[in-house]
Design a protein around this motif. Structure first.
Motif, PDB file in Angstrom:
ATOM      1  N   ASP A 157      -3.192  20.770  -0.290  1.00 18.80           N
ATOM      2  CA  ASP A 157      -4.297  20.248   0.523  1.00 18.80           C
ATOM      3  C   ASP A 157      -5.068  21.348   1.244  1.00 18.80           C
ATOM      4  N   ARG A 175       7.036  10.351  -4.745  1.00 18.56           N
ATOM      5  CA  ARG A 175       6.283   9.226  -5.308  1.00 18.56           C
ATOM      6  C   ARG A 175       7.064   8.513  -6.411  1.00 18.56           C
ATOM      7  N   LYS A 216       0.843  -1.192   0.000  1.00 17.51           N
ATOM      8  CA  LYS A 216       0.000   0.000   0.000  1.00 17.51           C
ATOM      9  C   LYS A 216       0.879   1.244   0.000  1.00 17.51           C
ATOM     10  N   LYS A 217       0.600   2.135  -0.953  1.00 12.20           N
ATOM     11  CA  LYS A 217       1.360   3.372  -1.044  1.00 12.20           C
ATOM     12  C   LYS A 217       0.989   4.302   0.096  1.00 12.20           C
ATOM     13  N   ARG A 218       2.011   4.883   0.696  1.00 11.42           N
ATOM     14  CA  ARG A 218       1.764   5.793   1.799  1.00 11.42           C
ATOM     15  C   ARG A 218       1.272   7.135   1.275  1.00 11.42           C
ATOM     16  N   ASP A 219       0.384   7.744   2.039  1.00 10.40           N
ATOM     17  CA  ASP A 219      -0.170   9.034   1.648  1.00 10.40           C
ATOM     18  C   ASP A 219       0.859  10.124   1.925  1.00 10.40           C
TER      19      ASP A 219
END
Length: 211
Positions: free
Chosen positions: A31, A111, A22-25
């Motif tokens: 934002d 990313r 799972k890719k970390r946020d």
């Protein structure tokens, strides 16, 4: 089969497939933009207040792309440091624009760390911003402090340049200086020749006109 599989491989229907991590946020500097805010091109349209909710939602940042959000973020940063409402090219405004781009590049590289093209662009933007901040620090120190404070920039002084003068470096420097002087002499002779030709041509034209 279960014992032979590694920790990152799990059996599924008699086949082994890698477990997707799972890719970390990663938090983004975009934002803080509210999704109900309108896009930059539609914010000052008079008829925008009379449209229905569906159209307003389509024109808001909720449906906006990364590029459209960047326009709003750049506008917000520029408003913090600009000298006047018509200021679009001062050093402070350029620093604000570069800061927004640098933060976007940093998030992208978190990313995609192997993206060398964007890494090169980010380093070029950092160098350009460092030059502008150094200029502001020399010329307008109060503006430099205010810009760093408003944009949340931590400016570090460049290290003092120190280099041991080796014999090879001294010989190379003397050679470069000699070549530079010879080139300047050739250019001076060429300029003198062209000036004399132009003076002779002008004198000949004047004599022809007098005759």
């Amino acid at each position: 089969l279960h014992q032979a599989c590694s920790a990152f491989v799990q059996p599924a229907r008699c086949y082994a497939r890698p477990v997707m991590r799972k890719k970390r946020d990663i938090p983004s500097h975009l934002d803080d933009l509210p999704p109900t805010m309108l896009k930059k091109d539609y914010a000052n349209v008079p008829i925008i207040n009379s449209v229905d909710d569906v159209v307003r939602r389509l024109l808001s940042l909720e449906m906006a792309s990364q590029k459209e959000k960047m326009k709003i973020k750049i506008q917000q940063l520029v408003e913090k440091v600009r000298r006047s409402p018509s200021d679009i090219g001062s050093s402070e405004v350029q620093v604000a624009v570069l800061t927004a781009k640098i933060r976007t590049y940093e998030e992208h590289l978190q990313r995609h760390p192997k993206d060398k093209n964007n890494r090169r662009r980010m380093l070029m933007a950092v160098d350009q911003r460092k030059k502008l901040l150094g200029y502001l620090r020399r010329v307008r120190y109060d503006t430099f402090l205010n810009t760093c404070k408003q944009l949340d920039i931590q400016y570090t002084l460049p290290p003092a340049y120190s280099r041991r003068a080796t014999k090879r470096w001294l010989v190379k420097k003397a050679l470069c200086q000699k070549v530079y002087e010879e080139v300047q002499k050739l250019k001076a002779a060429e300029r003198l020749k062209k000036r004399r030709e132009s003076e002779a041509k002008a004198a000949k034209e004047a004599a022809t006109a007098a005759a």
